[in-house]
Motif scaffolding. Structure first.
Motif, PDB file in Angstrom:
ATOM      1  N   VAL A  17      -0.921  -6.502 -16.483  1.00  0.00           N
ATOM      2  CA  VAL A  17      -2.526  -7.130 -15.909  1.00  0.00           C
ATOM      3  C   VAL A  17      -2.052  -7.839 -14.940  1.00  0.00           C
ATOM      4  CG1 VAL A  17      -4.396  -8.287 -17.105  1.00  0.00           C
ATOM      5  CG2 VAL A  17      -2.299  -6.757 -18.808  1.00  0.00           C
ATOM      6  N   ALA A  18      -1.719  -9.628 -14.617  1.00  0.00           N
ATOM      7  CA  ALA A  18      -1.528  -9.947 -14.089  1.00  0.00           C
ATOM      8  C   ALA A  18      -1.891  -9.349 -12.699  1.00  0.00           C
ATOM      9  CB  ALA A  18      -0.836 -11.066 -13.972  1.00  0.00           C
ATOM     10  N   LEU A  19      -0.477  -8.975 -12.041  1.00  0.00           N
ATOM     11  CA  LEU A  19      -0.058  -8.276 -11.079  1.00  0.00           C
ATOM     12  C   LEU A  19      -1.572  -6.653 -10.472  1.00  0.00           C
ATOM     13  CD1 LEU A  19       3.478  -7.779 -11.656  1.00  0.00           C
ATOM     14  CD2 LEU A  19       2.223  -9.015 -10.010  1.00  0.00           C
ATOM     15  N   GLY A  20      -1.923  -6.316 -11.189  1.00  0.00           N
ATOM     16  CA  GLY A  20      -2.880  -5.226 -11.574  1.00  0.00           C
ATOM     17  C   GLY A  20      -4.430  -6.171 -11.166  1.00  0.00           C
ATOM     18  N   ALA A  21      -4.703  -7.240 -11.359  1.00  0.00           N
ATOM     19  CA  ALA A  21      -6.047  -8.015 -11.096  1.00  0.00           C
ATOM     20  C   ALA A  21      -5.723  -8.220  -9.670  1.00  0.00           C
ATOM     21  CB  ALA A  21      -6.142  -9.023 -12.136  1.00  0.00           C
ATOM     22  N   PHE A  22      -4.148  -8.716  -9.510  1.00  0.00           N
ATOM     23  CA  PHE A  22      -4.240  -9.475  -7.956  1.00  0.00           C
ATOM     24  C   PHE A  22      -4.200  -8.228  -7.438  1.00  0.00           C
ATOM     25  CE2 PHE A  22      -0.294  -9.961  -4.732  1.00  0.00           C
ATOM     26  CZ  PHE A  22      -1.207 -10.675  -4.134  1.00  0.00           C
ATOM     27  N   GLY A  23      -3.830  -6.927  -7.315  1.00  0.00           N
ATOM     28  CA  GLY A  23      -4.164  -5.831  -6.667  1.00  0.00           C
ATOM     29  C   GLY A  23      -5.533  -5.662  -6.340  1.00  0.00           C
ATOM     30  N   ALA A  24      -5.758  -5.458  -7.229  1.00  0.00           N
ATOM     31  CA  ALA A  24      -7.498  -5.520  -7.234  1.00  0.00           C
ATOM     32  C   ALA A  24      -8.209  -5.956  -6.276  1.00  0.00           C
ATOM     33  CB  ALA A  24      -7.649  -4.751  -8.548  1.00  0.00           C
ATOM     34  N   HIS A  25      -8.115  -7.793  -6.532  1.00  0.00           N
ATOM     35  CA  HIS A  25      -9.161  -8.538  -6.345  1.00  0.00           C
ATOM     36  C   HIS A  25      -8.089  -9.175  -4.844  1.00  0.00           C
ATOM     37  CE1 HIS A  25     -11.573  -7.878  -8.897  1.00  0.00           C
ATOM     38  NE2 HIS A  25     -10.534  -8.010 -10.130  1.00  0.00           N
ATOM     39  N   GLY A  26      -6.784  -9.498  -4.834  1.00  0.00           N
ATOM     40  CA  GLY A  26      -6.148 -10.112  -3.725  1.00  0.00           C
ATOM     41  C   GLY A  26      -5.224  -9.573  -2.493  1.00  0.00           C
ATOM     42  N   LEU A  27      -5.235  -7.618  -2.855  1.00  0.00           N
ATOM     43  CA  LEU A  27      -5.028  -7.009  -2.222  1.00  0.00           C
ATOM     44  C   LEU A  27      -5.335  -6.252  -1.513  1.00  0.00           C
ATOM     45  CD1 LEU A  27      -1.488  -6.642  -3.394  1.00  0.00           C
ATOM     46  CD2 LEU A  27      -1.929  -8.200  -1.762  1.00  0.00           C
ATOM     47  N   ARG A  28      -7.104  -6.069  -2.158  1.00  0.00           N
ATOM     48  CA  ARG A  28      -7.389  -5.057  -0.659  1.00  0.00           C
ATOM     49  C   ARG A  28      -8.174  -5.224   0.130  1.00  0.00           C
ATOM     50  NH1 ARG A  28      -9.118  -0.795  -3.156  1.00  0.00           N
ATOM     51  NH2 ARG A  28      -9.442  -1.080  -5.208  1.00  0.00           N
ATOM     52  N   GLY A  29      -8.308  -4.920   0.943  1.00  0.00           N
ATOM     53  CA  GLY A  29      -8.609  -5.268   2.780  1.00  0.00           C
ATOM     54  C   GLY A  29      -7.663  -6.025   3.236  1.00  0.00           C
ATOM     55  N   LYS A  30      -6.305  -5.883   2.542  1.00  0.00           N
ATOM     56  CA  LYS A  30      -5.970  -6.907   3.400  1.00  0.00           C
ATOM     57  C   LYS A  30      -3.913  -6.284   3.814  1.00  0.00           C
ATOM     58  CE  LYS A  30      -7.214 -11.451   1.421  1.00  0.00           C
ATOM     59  NZ  LYS A  30      -7.177 -11.963   0.422  1.00  0.00           N
ATOM     60  N   VAL A  31      -3.701  -4.876   2.603  1.00  0.00           N
ATOM     61  CA  VAL A  31      -2.977  -4.025   3.020  1.00  0.00           C
ATOM     62  C   VAL A  31      -4.139  -3.169   3.286  1.00  0.00           C
ATOM     63  CG1 VAL A  31      -1.021  -5.446   1.619  1.00  0.00           C
ATOM     64  CG2 VAL A  31      -2.398  -3.459   0.810  1.00  0.00           C
ATOM     65  N   ALA A  32      -2.876  -1.619   4.084  1.00  0.00           N
ATOM     66  CA  ALA A  32      -3.548  -0.647   4.349  1.00  0.00           C
ATOM     67  C   ALA A  32      -2.977  -0.367   3.010  1.00  0.00           C
ATOM     68  CB  ALA A  32      -1.821   0.081   5.139  1.00  0.00           C
ATOM     69  N   GLU A  33      -3.784   1.023   2.848  1.00  0.00           N
ATOM     70  CA  GLU A  33      -4.370   1.597   1.366  1.00  0.00           C
ATOM     71  C   GLU A  33      -3.260   2.690   0.716  1.00  0.00           C
ATOM     72  OE1 GLU A  33      -7.032   2.265  -1.517  1.00  0.00           O
ATOM     73  OE2 GLU A  33      -7.112   1.312   0.449  1.00  0.00           O
ATOM     74  N   PRO A  34      -2.165   2.970   2.556  1.00  0.00           N
ATOM     75  CA  PRO A  34      -0.854   3.455   0.892  1.00  0.00           C
ATOM     76  C   PRO A  34      -0.213   2.367   0.994  1.00  0.00           C
ATOM     77  CG  PRO A  34      -0.938   4.587   3.450  1.00  0.00           C
ATOM     78  CD  PRO A  34      -1.962   3.344   3.161  1.00  0.00           C
ATOM     79  N   LEU A  35      -0.100   1.484   1.301  1.00  0.00           N
ATOM     80  CA  LEU A  35       0.818   0.341   0.607  1.00  0.00           C
ATOM     81  C   LEU A  35      -0.108  -0.383  -1.242  1.00  0.00           C
ATOM     82  CD1 LEU A  35       1.454  -1.811   3.668  1.00  0.00           C
ATOM     83  CD2 LEU A  35       3.505  -0.513   1.708  1.00  0.00           C
ATOM     84  N   LEU A  36      -1.070  -0.090  -0.830  1.00  0.00           N
ATOM     85  CA  LEU A  36      -2.148  -0.607  -1.970  1.00  0.00           C
ATOM     86  C   LEU A  36      -1.990   0.375  -3.131  1.00  0.00           C
ATOM     87  CD1 LEU A  36      -3.708  -2.839  -3.692  1.00  0.00           C
ATOM     88  CD2 LEU A  36      -5.508  -1.671  -2.197  1.00  0.00           C
TER      89      LEU A  36
END
Length: 125
Positions: A17-36
């Protein structure tokens, strides 16, 4: 092993759950879409296999310690770490050599399901 798998299942669930939230809020716009997308796949598989590991723990409590159940849980644990862990690491800039680790994790998770099937077939109930 039931308690170990129960504890690991809860840790994998909470961290998923924590990693999912990090991915949704912390990584969006910071890594390429295929990596996301790869990261999201890692989270999805982590959550599914946290529940599978929870089921193994409960089955061990109900059916008793069986080699197939113990092995199934171990396959789920290592498969989850290799599969999801490598996807997380690759998304966050880890070395490219981690790429071949991902399918090994997938094979381990498949082995977990196969050994869980074997346990179910061999149960007297």
């Amino acid at each position: 092993m039931a308690k170990v798998y129960l504890l690991l299942a809860t840790l994998f669930g909470a961290s998923g759950v924590a990693l999912g939230a990090f991915g949704a809020h912390g990584l969006r716009g910071k890594v390429a879409e295929p990596l996301l997308e790869a990261y999201k796949t890692g989270v999805q598989y982590q959550m599914i296999h946290a529940l599978a590991l929870l089921a193994v723990a409960l089955l061990i409590q109900n059916w008793g310690e069986r080699q197939s159940l113990t092995l199934s849980g171990a396959f789920f644990v290592f498969g989850l770490v290799f599969f999801s862990g490598s996807l997380y690491a690759l998304t966050l800039g880890g070395p490219r050599w981690l790429g071949p680790i991902t399918p090994i994790g997938g094979l381990l998770m498949i082995a977990g399901w196969v050994t869980l099937f074997i346990a179910a077939v061999n149960t007297p109930k």
